[in-house]
Design a protein around this motif. Structure first.
Motif, mmCIF file in Angstrom:
data_model
loop_
_atom_site.group_PDB
_atom_site.id
_atom_site.type_symbol
_atom_site.label_atom_id
_atom_site.label_comp_id
_atom_site.label_asym_id
_atom_site.label_seq_id
_atom_site.Cartn_x
_atom_site.Cartn_y
_atom_site.Cartn_z
ATOM 1 N N THR A 125 18.604 2.231 19.472
ATOM 2 C CA THR A 125 17.384 1.600 18.638
ATOM 3 C C THR A 125 17.412 0.093 18.439
ATOM 4 N N ALA A 126 16.325 -0.459 18.844
ATOM 5 C CA ALA A 126 16.145 -1.937 18.676
ATOM 6 C C ALA A 126 15.496 -1.914 17.352
ATOM 7 N N MET A 127 16.044 -2.689 16.263
ATOM 8 C CA MET A 127 15.790 -2.726 14.705
ATOM 9 C C MET A 127 15.989 -4.180 14.179
ATOM 10 N N SER A 128 14.904 -4.564 13.625
ATOM 11 C CA SER A 128 15.160 -5.575 12.609
ATOM 12 C C SER A 128 14.521 -5.366 11.190
ATOM 13 N N VAL A 129 14.456 -6.156 10.035
ATOM 14 C CA VAL A 129 14.204 -5.764 8.915
ATOM 15 C C VAL A 129 13.560 -7.085 8.314
ATOM 16 N N ILE A 130 12.240 -6.773 7.572
ATOM 17 C CA ILE A 130 11.886 -7.871 6.522
ATOM 18 C C ILE A 130 12.088 -7.493 5.232
ATOM 19 N N TYR A 131 12.561 -8.330 4.508
ATOM 20 C CA TYR A 131 12.726 -8.053 2.967
ATOM 21 C C TYR A 131 11.459 -8.655 2.432
ATOM 22 N N GLY A 132 10.552 -7.735 1.472
ATOM 23 C CA GLY A 132 9.620 -8.119 1.105
ATOM 24 C C GLY A 132 9.076 -7.608 -0.305
ATOM 25 N N LEU A 133 8.205 -8.414 -1.032
ATOM 26 C CA LEU A 133 7.728 -7.800 -2.513
ATOM 27 C C LEU A 133 6.452 -7.259 -2.189
ATOM 28 N N VAL A 134 6.649 -5.856 -2.723
ATOM 29 C CA VAL A 134 5.645 -5.169 -2.309
ATOM 30 C C VAL A 134 4.917 -4.420 -3.456
ATOM 31 N N LYS A 135 3.939 -4.733 -3.822
ATOM 32 C CA LYS A 135 3.125 -3.781 -4.934
ATOM 33 C C LYS A 135 3.158 -2.476 -4.646
ATOM 34 N N THR A 136 3.743 -1.742 -5.602
ATOM 35 C CA THR A 136 3.735 -0.191 -5.779
ATOM 36 C C THR A 136 3.264 0.414 -7.061
ATOM 37 N N SER A 137 3.094 1.693 -6.994
ATOM 38 C CA SER A 137 2.747 2.190 -8.590
ATOM 39 C C SER A 137 3.691 1.855 -9.516
ATOM 40 N N GLN A 138 4.917 1.511 -9.073
ATOM 41 C CA GLN A 138 5.957 1.321 -10.185
ATOM 42 C C GLN A 138 5.992 -0.359 -10.455
#
Length: 298
Positions: free
Chosen positions: A96-109
């Motif tokens: 599987t080809a895979m990369s990652v973005i690390y992001g600040l994400v607005k969640t319910s917490q």
């Protein structure tokens, strides 16, 4: 090549009926569903492979693929995301080809730092990301808390915002260390036995070497060698007679390699020990301090 389009009126009734079912179950608009159907139906395989004898067979195949894509995948939700780091594309053991973005994400917490996994056809999307811009994207959440992108995820219309990266890193509790302190403050190991990719460190260093290339699987690699005042300046000679030059290795994706030798930068990422015993960083973000941009040859 001229882009081709379909209208609902020219589609077989059995396709339109499935469209209505998909729309009811997913909340997607007819335009979104039709666009994805066009991508399938006008694919070169569907249009030219002799296994398809006529358009009826093409429509039968295309609607089945559409159902598989839209109904048998995790549901998506729209998230506000501010990408602050990337890990370049690799090929996993299962191909599987895979990369990652690390992001600040607005969640319910609240706002959290999350891994956003990009796979296969989405694995190159990280190359077009604007760091520290705000996006609204559709993502699925995995059971472990990671987010995953698929063909429904569109990294479009980045909203440039005024933000201090250092304040973000401070709020996330990213520890600043020297190169000599790397063995004292490694990134933690998760319950899976792998390095926790969200446990970051920040090291300020002067670039003394840079290199990049291509792995046998076709993915690209990049590496900076950096020093600070804590690095032992003496060469090390191994038992087999090899010379090891002083410096600390930071593995990065080549897209982050904007800065030349003798640039001073802050390198942000995880710190781990290699099998050789050397301590290295997997760098996800580089912030210039006193830096020289790479001169592009025209």
């Amino acid at each position: 090549m001229e882009e081709r389009h379909l209208t609902l009126e020219e589609l077989p009734r059995f396709v339109v009926d499935k469209f209505l079912m998909i729309q009811e179950r997913t909340g997607l608009s007819q335009e979104e569903i039709l666009k994805e159907y066009e991508n399938i139906f006008f694919d070169e395989f569907v249009q030219k492979d002799p296994q398809f004898r006529n358009d009826h067979e093409r429509h039968l195949y295309s609607i089945r693929v559409l159902l598989g894509r839209l109904l048998f995948r995790p549901p998506v939700k729209e998230y506000e995301v501010i990408p602050i780091g990337i890990r370049g594309k690799r090929i996993t053991k299962n191909g599987t080809a895979m990369s990652v973005i690390y992001g600040l994400v607005k969640t319910s917490q609240g706002v959290e730092l999350k891994r956003i996994v990009l796979r296969n056809g989405n694995a190159d999307d990280y190359k077009n990301i604007v760091l520290f811009a705000r996006y609204k994207v559709k993502l699925s959440m995995l059971s472990g808390g990671d987010l995953i992108a698929d063909f429904r995820t569109k990294w479009e219309n980045p909203q440039v915002i005024s933000v201090d990266p250092y304040k973000i890193l401070e709020r996330l509790g990213v520890k600043r260390i020297t190169i000599a302190e790397a063995p004292q403050y490694p990134s933690r190991i998760s319950s899976t036995g792998y390095v926790d990719e969200l446990d970051w460190r920040i090291i300020r260093g002067l670039i003394i070497r840079r290199n990049q290339g291509v792995r046998p699987d076709g993915t690209e690699w990049g590496v900076y060698t950096i020093i600070d005042e804590t690095v032992n300046a003496e060469e090390i000679i191994t038992e087999d007679g090899r010379y090891i030059m002083p410096g600390f290795t930071v593995w990065v994706d080549p897209i982050l390699m904007e800065y030349d030798v003798e640039s001073e930068c802050d390198f942000v990422g995880t710190v781990r020990q290699q099998k050789s015993g050397d301590w290295v960083m997997d760098g996800f973000l580089i912030l210039p301090v006193h830096a020289k941009q790479i001169q592009v040859q025209m």
